[in-house]
Design a protein around this motif. Structure first.
Motif, PDB file in Angstrom:
ATOM      1  N   THR A   1       0.651  -1.170  -0.115  1.00 23.87           N
ATOM      2  CA  THR A   1       0.060   0.143   0.034  1.00 23.87           C
ATOM      3  C   THR A   1       0.865   1.121   0.203  1.00 23.87           C
ATOM      4  OG1 THR A   1      -0.144  -0.174   2.488  1.00 23.87           O
ATOM      5  CG2 THR A   1      -1.989  -1.167   1.040  1.00 23.87           C
ATOM      6  N   ALA A   2       2.188   1.236   0.607  1.00 27.96           N
ATOM      7  CA  ALA A   2       3.070   2.449   0.427  1.00 27.96           C
ATOM      8  C   ALA A   2       3.458   2.553  -0.671  1.00 27.96           C
ATOM      9  CB  ALA A   2       3.985   2.259   1.523  1.00 27.96           C
TER      10      ALA A   2
ATOM     11  N   GLY B   1      -5.213   6.012   6.550  1.00 29.65           N
ATOM     12  CA  GLY B   1      -5.946   5.577   5.245  1.00 29.65           C
ATOM     13  C   GLY B   1      -7.090   6.453   4.885  1.00 29.65           C
ATOM     14  N   ALA B   2      -7.697   7.118   5.929  1.00 24.34           N
ATOM     15  CA  ALA B   2      -8.858   8.033   5.542  1.00 24.34           C
ATOM     16  C   ALA B   2      -8.080   9.255   5.009  1.00 24.34           C
ATOM     17  CB  ALA B   2      -9.584   8.575   6.874  1.00 24.34           C
ATOM     18  N   TRP B   3      -7.240   9.763   5.345  1.00 26.87           N
ATOM     19  CA  TRP B   3      -6.502  10.792   4.842  1.00 26.87           C
ATOM     20  C   TRP B   3      -6.097  10.801   3.326  1.00 26.87           C
ATOM     21  CZ3 TRP B   3      -6.026  16.030   5.403  1.00 26.87           C
ATOM     22  CH2 TRP B   3      -5.092  16.546   4.730  1.00 26.87           C
ATOM     23  N   GLU B   4      -5.491   9.452   2.996  1.00 24.16           N
ATOM     24  CA  GLU B   4      -5.401   8.977   1.899  1.00 24.16           C
ATOM     25  C   GLU B   4      -6.386   8.760   0.763  1.00 24.16           C
ATOM     26  OE1 GLU B   4      -0.452   7.471   2.714  1.00 24.16           O
ATOM     27  OE2 GLU B   4      -2.518   5.913   2.404  1.00 24.16           O
TER      28      GLU B   4
ATOM     29  N   ALA C   1      -1.981  14.606  14.187  1.00 26.59           N
ATOM     30  CA  ALA C   1      -3.078  13.726  14.615  1.00 26.59           C
ATOM     31  C   ALA C   1      -2.299  12.208  14.493  1.00 26.59           C
ATOM     32  CB  ALA C   1      -4.321  13.797  14.099  1.00 26.59           C
ATOM     33  N   ALA C   2      -1.878  11.657  13.464  1.00 25.46           N
ATOM     34  CA  ALA C   2      -1.289  10.634  13.239  1.00 25.46           C
ATOM     35  C   ALA C   2      -0.139  10.222  14.155  1.00 25.46           C
ATOM     36  CB  ALA C   2      -0.801  10.304  11.653  1.00 25.46           C
TER      37      ALA C   2
ATOM     38  N   LEU D   1       1.977  11.510   3.601  1.00 27.55           N
ATOM     39  CA  LEU D   1       1.380  11.386   5.179  1.00 27.55           C
ATOM     40  C   LEU D   1       2.177  10.177   5.771  1.00 27.55           C
ATOM     41  CD1 LEU D   1       0.190  12.380   7.853  1.00 27.55           C
ATOM     42  CD2 LEU D   1      -1.961  11.439   7.150  1.00 27.55           C
ATOM     43  N   ARG D   2       2.052   8.891   4.942  1.00 28.65           N
ATOM     44  CA  ARG D   2       2.392   7.911   5.650  1.00 28.65           C
ATOM     45  C   ARG D   2       3.949   7.980   5.566  1.00 28.65           C
ATOM     46  NH1 ARG D   2      -0.490   2.915   5.356  1.00 28.65           N
ATOM     47  NH2 ARG D   2      -1.973   3.897   4.170  1.00 28.65           N
ATOM     48  N   ASP D   3       4.665   8.266   4.646  1.00 27.77           N
ATOM     49  CA  ASP D   3       5.880   8.595   4.444  1.00 27.77           C
ATOM     50  C   ASP D   3       6.487   9.325   5.737  1.00 27.77           C
ATOM     51  OD1 ASP D   3       8.572   7.971   3.693  1.00 27.77           O
ATOM     52  OD2 ASP D   3       8.458   9.519   2.137  1.00 27.77           O
ATOM     53  N   ALA D   4       5.889  10.427   5.998  1.00 24.95           N
ATOM     54  CA  ALA D   4       6.171  11.495   7.023  1.00 24.95           C
ATOM     55  C   ALA D   4       6.226  10.978   8.214  1.00 24.95           C
ATOM     56  CB  ALA D   4       5.310  12.851   7.126  1.00 24.95           C
TER      57      ALA D   4
END
Length: 337
Positions: free
Chosen positions: A69-70, A141-144, A220-221, A308-311
């Motif tokens: 998924t990344a 997931g919701a953000w993306e 938030a994450a 976001l996930r990477d950050a």
């Protein structure tokens, strides 16, 4: 986290809890439960009335899901491949990973529903749908999958309708911000049994930059994962960012730039050169260049998370715990390299 890590932690097969696995993978427990419910990516064995335990094989499967998924593989397709990988069953080759992928029907339905609620200016429906998406997909997931696509849809309508939808985009952005801050408050302000022993991550928009929403999502994450965060908000003066770095000695400094006009590479490099800590053991903050405004600074030598996930992964990887620095503090000891 790999299979060997699980055996080391559990003594060879007892398994890990959902919370422990989520922390090690850098995702939320809600995301793990959602993947279990939607795609069957859950523990192979379950004991009635007890917390679920993930074996090394279960962890390997979820680890593969995170990796795919990344890379931009659609979640449903990534889940099929991850399960096939775990069982040794051959699967069809994956298509090349794309920066954006076609969402499944449920995701498209959520995006449409959110956009329609914004157009109707139905604030109750907006809040309910945003919080429901976060519960179903996890915050990242919701953000993306839902929130960012819905914002892009509102932005496209605004650009093509002579400002007719500008109020819709602003309303949607504000309610997403509300939900993100609620999530932050639940995580960051929760009573903890043990004191947090890591240096905070410092998040700030560069001078002149007012787009705070992506940094609010990162705030938030990170809080959801127990990471201390100081979010300074939009258009922070350069001297204020520098003063904060010298005062608290953050492990990470994430600087957001939405457009080239606000990207300030000399400032980023200056912050990266500030050393803090006790004499003889000084260290530096890791500076992350976040946002599309840094696009022209590919050779800066500073890390640039791609989303976001990477950050989140970059901040968590930086750590920041240092007993010596905590004991001595940083006030008055920072200096420029």
């Amino acid at each position: 986290m790999g299979v060997d890590d699980v055996h080391e932690e559990t003594g060879g097969g007892v398994g890990v809890t959902t919370g422990s696995l989520a922390r090690k993978l850098g995702i939320s427990p809600t995301t793990l439960r959602s993947w279990d419910r939607r795609y069957g990516l859950g523990p192979a064995s379950r004991v009635e009335g007890r917390h679920r335990r993930w074996t090394a094989e279960d962890v390997a499967m979820v680890h593969e899901m995170c990796r795919l998924t990344a890379q931009g593989v659609p979640p449903a397709e990534a889940a099929r491949t991850a399960k096939a990988h775990a069982t040794g069953t051959p699967d069809a080759p994956l298509p090349p990973a794309l920066p954006s992928h076609a969402p499944d029907e449920e995701t498209r339905r959520r995006c449409r529903g959110l956009a329609r609620a914004a157009v109707r200016m139905d604030v109750r429906a907006l809040h309910q749908q945003i919080t429901a998406a976060i519960a179903a997909y996890g915050l990242i997931g919701a953000w993306e999958e839902v929130l960012t696509p819905a914002l892009r849809l509102a932005g496209r309508r605004w650009e093509s309708s002579e400002d007719r939808y500008v109020e819709v985009e602003h309303l949607l952005s504000w309610h997403i911000s509300v939900a993100l801050r609620e999530s932050y408050a639940r995580s960051a302000l929760a009573v903890r049994d043990e004191p947090v022993d890591t240096r905070p991550a410092l998040l700030a928009c560069l001078p002149g930059e007012q787009h705070t929403l992506p940094l609010e999502a990162l705030t938030a994450a990170l809080a959801e994962r127990g990471r201390p965060v100081l979010m300074l908000g939009g258009a922070v003066p350069a001297e204020a960012v520098e003063a904060t770095v010298r005062r608290i000695g953050p492990a990470v400094v994430a600087l957001w730039s939405q457009s080239r006009g606000t990207a300030d590479l000399p400032l980023a490099r200056h912050l990266a050169a500030i050393r803090w800590g006790v004499q003889g053991a000084r260290t530096r903050s890791r500076v992350l260049l976040c946002g599309p405004g840094w696009g022209s600074h590919t050779g800066s030598g500073l890390p640039r998370p791609t989303g976001l996930r990477d950050a989140v992964r970059a901040v968590l990887a930086a750590g920041g715990a240092d007993a010596g620095h905590r004991a001595a503090g940083t006030g008055g000891v920072a200096e420029s390299a």
